[in-house]
Motif scaffolding. Structure first.
Motif, PDB file in Angstrom:
ATOM      1  N   ASP A   1      14.881  20.725  17.790  1.00  0.00           N
ATOM      2  CA  ASP A   1      15.944  19.938  18.411  1.00  0.00           C
ATOM      3  C   ASP A   1      17.274  20.241  17.731  1.00  0.00           C
ATOM      4  N   VAL A   2      18.361  20.294  18.543  1.00  0.00           N
ATOM      5  CA  VAL A   2      19.697  20.574  18.017  1.00  0.00           C
ATOM      6  C   VAL A   2      20.230  19.336  17.307  1.00  0.00           C
ATOM      7  N   LEU A   3      20.665  19.518  16.060  1.00  0.00           N
ATOM      8  CA  LEU A   3      21.243  18.424  15.284  1.00  0.00           C
ATOM      9  C   LEU A   3      22.764  18.515  15.216  1.00  0.00           C
ATOM     10  N   LEU A   4      23.282  19.743  15.156  1.00  0.00           N
ATOM     11  CA  LEU A   4      24.709  19.924  14.926  1.00  0.00           C
ATOM     12  C   LEU A   4      25.126  21.321  15.365  1.00  0.00           C
ATOM     13  N   LYS A   5      26.355  21.447  15.914  1.00  0.00           N
ATOM     14  CA  LYS A   5      26.905  22.753  16.298  1.00  0.00           C
ATOM     15  C   LYS A   5      28.257  22.945  15.627  1.00  0.00           C
ATOM     16  N   LEU A   6      28.434  24.147  15.085  1.00  0.00           N
ATOM     17  CA  LEU A   6      29.709  24.525  14.473  1.00  0.00           C
ATOM     18  C   LEU A   6      30.514  25.391  15.434  1.00  0.00           C
ATOM     19  N   ASP A   7      31.816  25.491  15.168  1.00  0.00           N
ATOM     20  CA  ASP A   7      32.688  26.375  15.953  1.00  0.00           C
ATOM     21  C   ASP A   7      32.146  27.800  15.897  1.00  0.00           C
ATOM     22  N   ASN A   8      31.878  28.403  17.069  1.00  0.00           N
ATOM     23  CA  ASN A   8      31.235  29.726  17.111  1.00  0.00           C
ATOM     24  C   ASN A   8      32.029  30.753  17.904  1.00  0.00           C
ATOM     25  N   ARG A   9      33.345  30.574  18.053  1.00  0.00           N
ATOM     26  CA  ARG A   9      34.134  31.509  18.858  1.00  0.00           C
ATOM     27  C   ARG A   9      34.137  32.906  18.246  1.00  0.00           C
ATOM     28  N   THR A  10      34.338  33.001  16.960  1.00  0.00           N
ATOM     29  CA  THR A  10      34.366  34.321  16.307  1.00  0.00           C
ATOM     30  C   THR A  10      33.023  35.025  16.452  1.00  0.00           C
ATOM     31  N   GLN A  11      31.951  34.321  16.292  1.00  0.00           N
ATOM     32  CA  GLN A  11      30.619  34.917  16.377  1.00  0.00           C
ATOM     33  C   GLN A  11      30.305  35.357  17.819  1.00  0.00           C
ATOM     34  N   SER A  12      30.815  34.598  18.799  1.00  0.00           N
ATOM     35  CA  SER A  12      30.602  34.991  20.209  1.00  0.00           C
ATOM     36  C   SER A  12      31.329  36.286  20.519  1.00  0.00           C
ATOM     37  N   ILE A  13      32.551  36.439  19.991  1.00  0.00           N
ATOM     38  CA  ILE A  13      33.322  37.674  20.210  1.00  0.00           C
ATOM     39  C   ILE A  13      32.620  38.859  19.551  1.00  0.00           C
ATOM     40  N   ASN A  14      32.143  38.645  18.315  1.00  0.00           N
ATOM     41  CA  ASN A  14      31.434  39.724  17.613  1.00  0.00           C
ATOM     42  C   ASN A  14      30.190  40.152  18.372  1.00  0.00           C
ATOM     43  N   LEU A  15      29.520  39.214  19.010  1.00  0.00           N
ATOM     44  CA  LEU A  15      28.339  39.556  19.793  1.00  0.00           C
ATOM     45  C   LEU A  15      28.715  40.393  21.005  1.00  0.00           C
ATOM     46  N   GLU A  16      29.815  40.053  21.675  1.00  0.00           N
ATOM     47  CA  GLU A  16      30.253  40.833  22.838  1.00  0.00           C
ATOM     48  C   GLU A  16      30.626  42.253  22.432  1.00  0.00           C
ATOM     49  N   ILE A  17      31.290  42.395  21.264  1.00  0.00           N
ATOM     50  CA  ILE A  17      31.643  43.729  20.770  1.00  0.00           C
ATOM     51  C   ILE A  17      30.379  44.538  20.484  1.00  0.00           C
ATOM     52  N   ALA A  18      29.397  43.913  19.852  1.00  0.00           N
ATOM     53  CA  ALA A  18      28.150  44.622  19.537  1.00  0.00           C
ATOM     54  C   ALA A  18      27.414  45.032  20.795  1.00  0.00           C
ATOM     55  N   LYS A  19      27.447  44.200  21.817  1.00  0.00           N
ATOM     56  CA  LYS A  19      26.785  44.541  23.082  1.00  0.00           C
ATOM     57  C   LYS A  19      27.485  45.704  23.776  1.00  0.00           C
ATOM     58  N   ALA A  20      28.821  45.719  23.693  1.00  0.00           N
ATOM     59  CA  ALA A  20      29.572  46.835  24.295  1.00  0.00           C
ATOM     60  C   ALA A  20      29.243  48.154  23.595  1.00  0.00           C
ATOM     61  N   SER A  21      29.166  48.106  22.262  1.00  0.00           N
ATOM     62  CA  SER A  21      28.814  49.311  21.505  1.00  0.00           C
ATOM     63  C   SER A  21      27.399  49.767  21.840  1.00  0.00           C
ATOM     64  N   LEU A  22      26.532  48.822  22.055  1.00  0.00           N
ATOM     65  CA  LEU A  22      25.152  49.164  22.401  1.00  0.00           C
ATOM     66  C   LEU A  22      25.101  49.845  23.772  1.00  0.00           C
ATOM     67  N   LYS A  23      25.880  49.322  24.707  1.00  0.00           N
ATOM     68  CA  LYS A  23      25.884  49.909  26.046  1.00  0.00           C
ATOM     69  C   LYS A  23      26.405  51.337  26.011  1.00  0.00           C
ATOM     70  N   GLN A  24      27.451  51.548  25.204  1.00  0.00           N
ATOM     71  CA  GLN A  24      28.018  52.889  25.085  1.00  0.00           C
ATOM     72  C   GLN A  24      27.008  53.851  24.466  1.00  0.00           C
ATOM     73  N   ALA A  25      26.295  53.401  23.462  1.00  0.00           N
ATOM     74  CA  ALA A  25      25.304  54.269  22.810  1.00  0.00           C
ATOM     75  C   ALA A  25      24.161  54.594  23.757  1.00  0.00           C
ATOM     76  N   GLN A  26      23.743  53.630  24.568  1.00  0.00           N
ATOM     77  CA  GLN A  26      22.669  53.876  25.527  1.00  0.00           C
ATOM     78  C   GLN A  26      23.085  54.924  26.562  1.00  0.00           C
ATOM     79  N   GLU A  27      24.360  54.820  27.047  1.00  0.00           N
ATOM     80  CA  GLU A  27      24.850  55.794  28.032  1.00  0.00           C
ATOM     81  C   GLU A  27      24.958  57.178  27.421  1.00  0.00           C
TER      82      GLU A  27
END
Length: 404
Positions: free
Chosen positions: A113-139
Motif C-alpha cells: 500500500d502507498v504511504l507517501l509520494k515525493l516530488d518525482n518530476r526530475t525522475q520522470s524526465i530522466n526516465l523519458e530520456i533513458a527510453k529515448a536512448s533505448l529506442k535509438q539503440a534498438q533502431e
C-alpha cells in the motif's frame, strides 16, 4: 561459707531447671514400681509435659507422623513487556518534497500500500530520456542487422557487436530511471497497523528519515527474565499465563516462543519470549504483563517443615525404627507453606518425628505424644500447593512478582 551456699543453691536451681525441661536422664536410677511413678509425677507435674520431655523408662516424648507422596506446583513469576511479533520502521532512502501522504494512525495497511509520494518530476524526465536512448539503440541494431545480411556485407561484425552493447546499456539506463522514479513512492513493507507519524504534506524529507512504524499485532511477544533453574522447564514449550493491569482479572494464555542461548552471568537469569494471540487487537505493544509458568512435578515425598533438622552436613529427618530415632539425610527439593518436599527413597507411610527433633540423637528411645493413628492424621493434613489444578486452589490472575 556464704559463697559455698550460693554455689550449692545455684547448682540446685540449674539442676531443677534442666530436669524440668529435658526430663531425668536415663542413666540416673529412679527405682522401680511406684517409686518411678512418684518420681515422674513429681518432676513433671503428673506426667510427660509435651514433646521434648522424658516419659517413664527414659524415652523422649515426641510427635510422630508419616512420609507422604504428592505432586507440587513450581510456579515461576516475572514481569514482562510486550512487542509486536513483526514490526518495522519505514525509513526514506531518498530526499525530496512530500506531495501526497496516507498515514492515518491506528489504521490497517497491507504490504505494498502507498504511504507517501515525493516530488518525482526530475525522475520522470530522466526516465523519458533513458527510453529515448533505448529506442535509438534498438533502431541502430536493427538497421545494422539488415545491412549485414547477404554475401556482400556493408557493416562489419564489430560494428554490429558495438551497437548491441550500446543497446544493453540503454536498457540498463531505463531500469535505473524506473527504479529512481519508484523510490519516490514509499510503500508499506508488511501487513500491520500504522503508528503515529509527524510527516506532513509539503515537508522536505531528508535521507534516512523515519516516516512511520508498522506493527503486526495479530500476535504479540512478551519478553521477561527467569532464573536459571527454569531452563529445563522452557525446553518443554510450557504454557504461560499472562495478566495485565489494563484488563484486571483477565488471564491470557500464551506459550514459550523462544529463549536466549546463554545465562546472564550477573543476574543468573535467562531472557524468554512468550507468544500470545491477539486477533481482536485488544493488546498493544509496550504493555506490561505479569507472567506465570506453572510446572506440576511427579509425586515425591513431603514432610512437615518441623520434621527437618540441620547439621553441618546439611538437612535431615528422623525416622522411627523399633521405637528409636534414626537420622536420615534428606535434601530439600521444594518448600511451600508448611510442607517440604525432599529427595529420599523412603516409602510412603514411613514414620518420622515431626516435633521434638532438637532433643534427639541416633538411637534415642522415643514415645509418641499424639495418640491418634498416623493414618488419620495424614488424611487431615494435605499439602497446600500453589496453583494446583482440579480441587486445589488456582492462582489468581493478579498474582505477580519477580521470579526468584
Amino acid at each position: 561459707m556464704s559463697r559455698l551456699l550460693s554455689f550449692v543453691l545455684g547448682l540446685a536451681v540449674l539442676s531443677i531447671s534442666y530436669f524440668y525441661t529435658f526430663g531425668i536422664p536415663s542413666w540416673i536410677p529412679l527405682g522401680t514400681g511406684s517409686e518411678v511413678e512418684e518420681s515422674a509425677a513429681g518432676s513433671k507435674g503428673g506426667g510427660p509435659r509435651g514433646t521434648g520431655g522424658r516419659s517413664r523408662g527414659g524415652a523422649t516424648v515426641v510427635t510422630v507422623g508419616e512420609i507422604e507422596y504428592a505432586s507440587f506446583n513450581d510456579t515461576l513469576r516475572a514481569i514482562g513487556t510486550s512487542e509486536a511479533i513483526n514490526h518495522v520502521d519505514v525509513v526514506s532512502d531518498v530526499a525530496g518534497q512530500v506531495e501526497e501522504i496516507s498515514l492515518t494512525s491506528n489504521t490497517p495497511v497491507k504490504a505494498g500500500d502507498v504511504l507517501l509520494k515525493l516530488d518525482n518530476r526530475t525522475q520522470s524526465i530522466n526516465l523519458e530520456i533513458a527510453k529515448a536512448s533505448l529506442k535509438q539503440a534498438q533502431e541502430q541494431v536493427s538497421r545494422y542487422e539488415k545491412l549485414g545480411t547477404g554475401n556482400a556485407s556493408v557493416v562489419s561484425a564489430v560494428t554490429v557487436a558495438d551497437a548491441k552493447t550500446a543497446l544493453s546499456q540503454a536498457q540498463l539506463q531505463v531500469s535505473l530511471a524506473e527504479n529512481a522514479l519508484e523510490e519516490r513512492t514509499i510503500r508499506a513493507p508488511i501487513d500491520g497497523i500504522l503508528g503515529l507519524s509527524r510527516i506532513k504534506t509539503g515537508a522536505n524529507l531528508a535521507n534516512d528519515t523515519t516516516i512511520v512504524t508498522i506493527d503486526d499485532i495479530e500476535q504479540l511477544l512478551v519478553e521477561f527474565e527467569l532464573p536459571e533453574r527454569a531452563l529445563g522447564l522452557l525446553a518443554l514449550q510450557k504454557e504461560v499465563l499472562l495478566s495485565t493491569p489494563v484488563f484486571a482479572g483477565k488471564v491470557f494464555k500464551g506459550e514459550v516462543y523462544a529463549y536466549d542461548n546463554r545465562i546472564d552471568s550477573t543476574t543468573r537469569t535467562i531472557t524468554v519470549q512468550a507468544k500470545v494471540d491477539n486477533e481482536d487487537h485488544s493488546l498493544l505493544p509496550g504493555m506490561s504483563f505479569s507472567v506465570r509458568l506453572i510446572n506440576e512435578s511427579e509425586p515425591s515425598a513431603f514432610v512437615p517443615t518441623n520434621a527437618i533438622s540441620w547439621t553441618r552436613n546439611g538437612s535431615q529427618i528422623w525416622i522411627v525404627e523399633d521405637g528409636a530415632a534414626k537420622a536420615v539425610p534428606a535434601s530439600i527439593v521444594m518448600r511451600q507453606q508448611d510442607n517440604v518436599w525432599i529427595d529420599t527413597k523412603l516409602p510412603a507411610g514411613t514414620q518420622i518425628v515431626t516435633d521434638g527433633t532438637q532433643k534427639l540423637r541416633d538411637g534415642t528411645k522415643i514415645t509418641a505424644s499424639n495418640a491418634a493413628p498416623t493414618g488419620e492424621r495424614s488424611k487431615e493434613r494435605k499439602p497446600k500447593t500453589e496453583g494446583e489444578p482440579n480441587a486445589r486452589r488456582q492462582p489468581s490472575s493478579g498474582e505477580a512478582g519477580a521470579a526468584q
